[in-house]
Scaffold this motif. Structure first.
Motif, PDB file in Angstrom:
ATOM      1  N   ILE A  93      -0.236 -54.355  -7.697  1.00 20.70           N
ATOM      2  CA  ILE A  93      -0.238 -54.289  -8.970  1.00 20.70           C
ATOM      3  C   ILE A  93      -1.153 -55.327  -9.531  1.00 20.70           C
ATOM      4  CG2 ILE A  93       1.767 -53.301  -9.243  1.00 20.70           C
ATOM      5  CD1 ILE A  93       2.644 -56.276 -10.412  1.00 20.70           C
ATOM      6  N   ARG A  94      -1.848 -56.391  -8.902  1.00 24.23           N
ATOM      7  CA  ARG A  94      -2.564 -57.313  -9.451  1.00 24.23           C
ATOM      8  C   ARG A  94      -3.771 -56.971  -9.858  1.00 24.23           C
ATOM      9  NH1 ARG A  94      -3.829 -60.602  -3.859  1.00 24.23           N
ATOM     10  NH2 ARG A  94      -5.149 -59.086  -2.957  1.00 24.23           N
ATOM     11  N   GLY A  95      -4.375 -55.972  -9.513  1.00 23.56           N
ATOM     12  CA  GLY A  95      -5.559 -55.636 -10.165  1.00 23.56           C
ATOM     13  C   GLY A  95      -5.360 -55.097 -11.506  1.00 23.56           C
ATOM     14  N   ASP A  96      -4.223 -54.693 -11.844  1.00 19.74           N
ATOM     15  CA  ASP A  96      -3.712 -54.260 -13.236  1.00 19.74           C
ATOM     16  C   ASP A  96      -3.646 -55.401 -14.154  1.00 19.74           C
ATOM     17  OD1 ASP A  96      -4.110 -51.564 -12.754  1.00 19.74           O
ATOM     18  OD2 ASP A  96      -1.956 -51.120 -12.394  1.00 19.74           O
ATOM     19  N   LEU A  97      -3.303 -56.470 -13.759  1.00 20.53           N
ATOM     20  CA  LEU A  97      -2.902 -57.680 -14.411  1.00 20.53           C
ATOM     21  C   LEU A  97      -3.987 -58.338 -15.241  1.00 20.53           C
ATOM     22  CD1 LEU A  97      -0.339 -59.393 -11.792  1.00 20.53           C
ATOM     23  CD2 LEU A  97      -0.007 -57.610 -13.514  1.00 20.53           C
ATOM     24  N   ALA A  98      -5.343 -58.425 -14.555  1.00 19.16           N
ATOM     25  CA  ALA A  98      -6.409 -58.854 -15.250  1.00 19.16           C
ATOM     26  C   ALA A  98      -6.872 -58.000 -16.406  1.00 19.16           C
ATOM     27  CB  ALA A  98      -7.532 -59.221 -14.309  1.00 19.16           C
ATOM     28  N   GLY A  99      -6.779 -58.644 -17.601  1.00 17.64           N
ATOM     29  CA  GLY A  99      -7.073 -57.700 -18.746  1.00 17.64           C
ATOM     30  C   GLY A  99      -6.063 -57.063 -19.361  1.00 17.64           C
ATOM     31  N   ALA A 100      -4.741 -57.426 -18.761  1.00 23.04           N
ATOM     32  CA  ALA A 100      -3.580 -56.660 -19.549  1.00 23.04           C
ATOM     33  C   ALA A 100      -3.098 -57.483 -20.481  1.00 23.04           C
ATOM     34  CB  ALA A 100      -2.677 -56.469 -18.441  1.00 23.04           C
ATOM     35  N   LEU A 101      -2.615 -56.700 -21.681  1.00 18.59           N
ATOM     36  CA  LEU A 101      -1.993 -57.636 -22.853  1.00 18.59           C
ATOM     37  C   LEU A 101      -0.435 -57.594 -22.688  1.00 18.59           C
ATOM     38  CD1 LEU A 101      -4.052 -55.541 -25.483  1.00 18.59           C
ATOM     39  CD2 LEU A 101      -4.425 -57.907 -24.436  1.00 18.59           C
ATOM     40  N   SER A 102      -0.135 -58.829 -22.949  1.00 22.09           N
ATOM     41  CA  SER A 102       1.449 -59.087 -22.793  1.00 22.09           C
ATOM     42  C   SER A 102       2.041 -58.409 -24.127  1.00 22.09           C
ATOM     43  CB  SER A 102       1.869 -60.492 -22.770  1.00 22.09           C
ATOM     44  OG  SER A 102       1.705 -61.110 -23.985  1.00 22.09           O
ATOM     45  N   PHE A 103       3.414 -58.350 -23.996  1.00 20.69           N
ATOM     46  CA  PHE A 103       4.430 -57.623 -25.049  1.00 20.69           C
ATOM     47  C   PHE A 103       5.683 -58.066 -24.585  1.00 20.69           C
ATOM     48  CE2 PHE A 103       4.192 -54.071 -21.925  1.00 20.69           C
ATOM     49  CZ  PHE A 103       5.633 -53.537 -22.064  1.00 20.69           C
ATOM     50  N   ARG A 104       6.563 -58.075 -25.731  1.00 21.95           N
ATOM     51  CA  ARG A 104       7.843 -58.591 -25.466  1.00 21.95           C
ATOM     52  C   ARG A 104       8.653 -57.737 -26.442  1.00 21.95           C
ATOM     53  NH1 ARG A 104       4.735 -61.877 -24.988  1.00 21.95           N
ATOM     54  NH2 ARG A 104       4.612 -63.541 -23.115  1.00 21.95           N
ATOM     55  N   PRO A 105       9.339 -56.612 -25.882  1.00 19.23           N
ATOM     56  CA  PRO A 105      10.280 -55.728 -26.707  1.00 19.23           C
ATOM     57  C   PRO A 105      11.528 -56.406 -27.013  1.00 19.23           C
ATOM     58  CG  PRO A 105      10.260 -55.072 -24.443  1.00 19.23           C
ATOM     59  CD  PRO A 105       8.964 -56.231 -24.416  1.00 19.23           C
ATOM     60  N   LEU A 106      12.046 -57.342 -26.404  1.00 17.09           N
ATOM     61  CA  LEU A 106      13.287 -58.063 -26.669  1.00 17.09           C
ATOM     62  C   LEU A 106      12.864 -59.374 -27.601  1.00 17.09           C
ATOM     63  CD1 LEU A 106      15.503 -57.716 -23.560  1.00 17.09           C
ATOM     64  CD2 LEU A 106      15.240 -56.174 -25.478  1.00 17.09           C
ATOM     65  N   GLY A 107      11.487 -59.505 -27.957  1.00 13.46           N
ATOM     66  CA  GLY A 107      11.342 -60.906 -28.581  1.00 13.46           C
ATOM     67  C   GLY A 107      10.896 -61.910 -27.712  1.00 13.46           C
ATOM     68  N   LEU A 108      10.676 -63.141 -28.270  1.00 16.29           N
ATOM     69  CA  LEU A 108      10.391 -64.357 -27.225  1.00 16.29           C
ATOM     70  C   LEU A 108      11.707 -64.624 -26.793  1.00 16.29           C
ATOM     71  CD1 LEU A 108       8.092 -66.294 -29.624  1.00 16.29           C
ATOM     72  CD2 LEU A 108       7.639 -65.003 -27.506  1.00 16.29           C
ATOM     73  N   PRO A 109      11.470 -64.736 -25.532  1.00 19.28           N
ATOM     74  CA  PRO A 109      12.980 -65.407 -24.783  1.00 19.28           C
ATOM     75  C   PRO A 109      13.314 -66.684 -25.207  1.00 19.28           C
ATOM     76  CG  PRO A 109      10.776 -65.950 -23.359  1.00 19.28           C
ATOM     77  CD  PRO A 109      10.353 -65.409 -24.634  1.00 19.28           C
ATOM     78  N   GLY A 110      14.516 -66.599 -25.294  1.00 18.73           N
ATOM     79  CA  GLY A 110      15.688 -67.871 -25.727  1.00 18.73           C
ATOM     80  C   GLY A 110      15.890 -68.519 -24.286  1.00 18.73           C
ATOM     81  N   TRP A 111      16.170 -69.526 -24.488  1.00 13.04           N
ATOM     82  CA  TRP A 111      16.629 -70.504 -23.218  1.00 13.04           C
ATOM     83  C   TRP A 111      17.928 -69.939 -22.380  1.00 13.04           C
ATOM     84  CZ3 TRP A 111      13.741 -73.382 -20.157  1.00 13.04           C
ATOM     85  CH2 TRP A 111      14.314 -73.994 -19.198  1.00 13.04           C
ATOM     86  N   THR A 112      18.738 -69.407 -23.461  1.00 15.43           N
ATOM     87  CA  THR A 112      20.215 -68.932 -22.682  1.00 15.43           C
ATOM     88  C   THR A 112      20.192 -67.543 -22.889  1.00 15.43           C
ATOM     89  OG1 THR A 112      21.273 -69.350 -24.827  1.00 15.43           O
ATOM     90  CG2 THR A 112      21.431 -71.161 -23.165  1.00 15.43           C
ATOM     91  N   ASP A 113      19.180 -66.707 -23.164  1.00 17.07           N
ATOM     92  CA  ASP A 113      19.445 -65.181 -23.562  1.00 17.07           C
ATOM     93  C   ASP A 113      20.033 -64.624 -22.172  1.00 17.07           C
ATOM     94  OD1 ASP A 113      18.233 -65.490 -26.072  1.00 17.07           O
ATOM     95  OD2 ASP A 113      16.154 -64.619 -25.331  1.00 17.07           O
ATOM     96  N   GLU A 114      20.879 -63.738 -22.322  1.00 17.25           N
ATOM     97  CA  GLU A 114      21.298 -62.802 -21.268  1.00 17.25           C
ATOM     98  C   GLU A 114      20.360 -61.933 -20.619  1.00 17.25           C
ATOM     99  OE1 GLU A 114      24.928 -61.114 -22.947  1.00 17.25           O
ATOM    100  OE2 GLU A 114      25.886 -62.877 -22.330  1.00 17.25           O
ATOM    101  N   TRP A 115      19.486 -61.176 -21.607  1.00 21.80           N
ATOM    102  CA  TRP A 115      18.359 -60.175 -20.881  1.00 21.80           C
ATOM    103  C   TRP A 115      17.102 -60.901 -21.223  1.00 21.80           C
ATOM    104  CZ3 TRP A 115      19.136 -55.813 -18.222  1.00 21.80           C
ATOM    105  CH2 TRP A 115      20.323 -55.221 -17.878  1.00 21.80           C
ATOM    106  N   LEU A 116      16.092 -60.806 -20.349  1.00 24.94           N
ATOM    107  CA  LEU A 116      14.550 -61.238 -20.799  1.00 24.94           C
ATOM    108  C   LEU A 116      13.815 -60.030 -20.200  1.00 24.94           C
ATOM    109  CD1 LEU A 116      14.816 -64.672 -19.236  1.00 24.94           C
ATOM    110  CD2 LEU A 116      14.703 -64.210 -21.617  1.00 24.94           C
ATOM    111  N   ALA A 117      12.658 -59.666 -20.980  1.00 24.40           N
ATOM    112  CA  ALA A 117      11.958 -58.517 -20.796  1.00 24.40           C
ATOM    113  C   ALA A 117      10.666 -58.762 -21.120  1.00 24.40           C
ATOM    114  CB  ALA A 117      12.470 -57.065 -21.373  1.00 24.40           C
ATOM    115  N   PRO A 118       9.711 -59.502 -20.400  1.00 19.06           N
ATOM    116  CA  PRO A 118       8.370 -59.677 -20.644  1.00 19.06           C
ATOM    117  C   PRO A 118       7.677 -58.371 -20.124  1.00 19.06           C
ATOM    118  CG  PRO A 118       9.009 -61.124 -18.730  1.00 19.06           C
ATOM    119  CD  PRO A 118      10.283 -60.423 -19.495  1.00 19.06           C
TER     120      PRO A 118
END
Length: 194
Positions: A93-118
């Motif tokens: 997958i690394r070829g896809d990573l260069a130029g990819a844009l990030s998104f966070r459907p669960l919002g920015l991660p909190g230090w104690t969040d139970e679910w994280l989804a970058p």
């Protein structure tokens, strides 16, 4: 991290944190300040980790620039195979990573969040990668993906490859993820149906 440093450095370490449960929110937030191809994300599986913790430790590095450390030479063959599988996924997958844009459907991660989804999406939304990490809470979670909603998408889980690792199904608005373990990680690839 700042833009001036990133302009002159080819790589930037995202953290020197070595606790596998504490590194996850750092890795999940890293692409808010650093492009995935420039962010060195450390994966430090250790021989004393069980299979689930090794998979977890490798999982968060797959959407960055994986930097592998740890006493791999002391691991039994079965656990080294887990490392090899994750590195093979990263190479695919690394070829896809260069130029990819990030998104966070669960919002920015909190230090104690139970679910994280970058997530990362390739130009034109041809492919999106979603790394879903469960540290607690219910074993199922529906993740809204507004930028992909309405289409028929192919969903697969390249990491981990274990058949009991969990999974994801697309319902037209986003994936519903099933992760039976804590900590547990799934790398989900979403693409257009052929």
């Amino acid at each position: 991290m700042d833009g001036v440093t990133l302009a002159v450095a080819r790589l930037q370490s995202t953290s020197d944190q070595q606790d596998p449960l504490s590194y996850s929110p750092i890795a999940a937030a890293a692409t808010t300040v650093i492009p995935p191809e420039q962010g060195a994300v450390w994966a430090c599986p250790q021989p004393e980790y069980d299979d689930g913790l090794i998979t977890w430790t490798l999982g968060w590095a797959l959407l960055g620039r994986i930097h592998l450390s740890g006493h791999l030479d002391r691991m039994p063959d079965r656990r080294r195979a887990l490392v090899r599988d994750a590195v093979d996924v990263y190479k695919s997958i690394r070829g896809d990573l260069a130029g990819a844009l990030s998104f966070r459907p669960l919002g920015l991660p909190g230090w104690t969040d139970e679910w994280l989804a970058p997530g990362l999406r390739t130009p034109g939304d041809a492919t999106a990668y979603l790394s879903v990490w469960r540290r607690g809470g219910p074993a199922r979670l529906r993740i809204p993906l507004r930028h992909l909603a309405g289409g028929a998408l192919r969903v697969d889980v390249p990491h981990p490859s274990a058949p009991d690792a969990g999974g994801a199904v697309w319902d037209g608005e986003g994936p519903t993820v099933f992760q039976p373990r804590t900590p547990g990680v799934l790398l989900i690839r979403l693409g257009q149906e052929p």
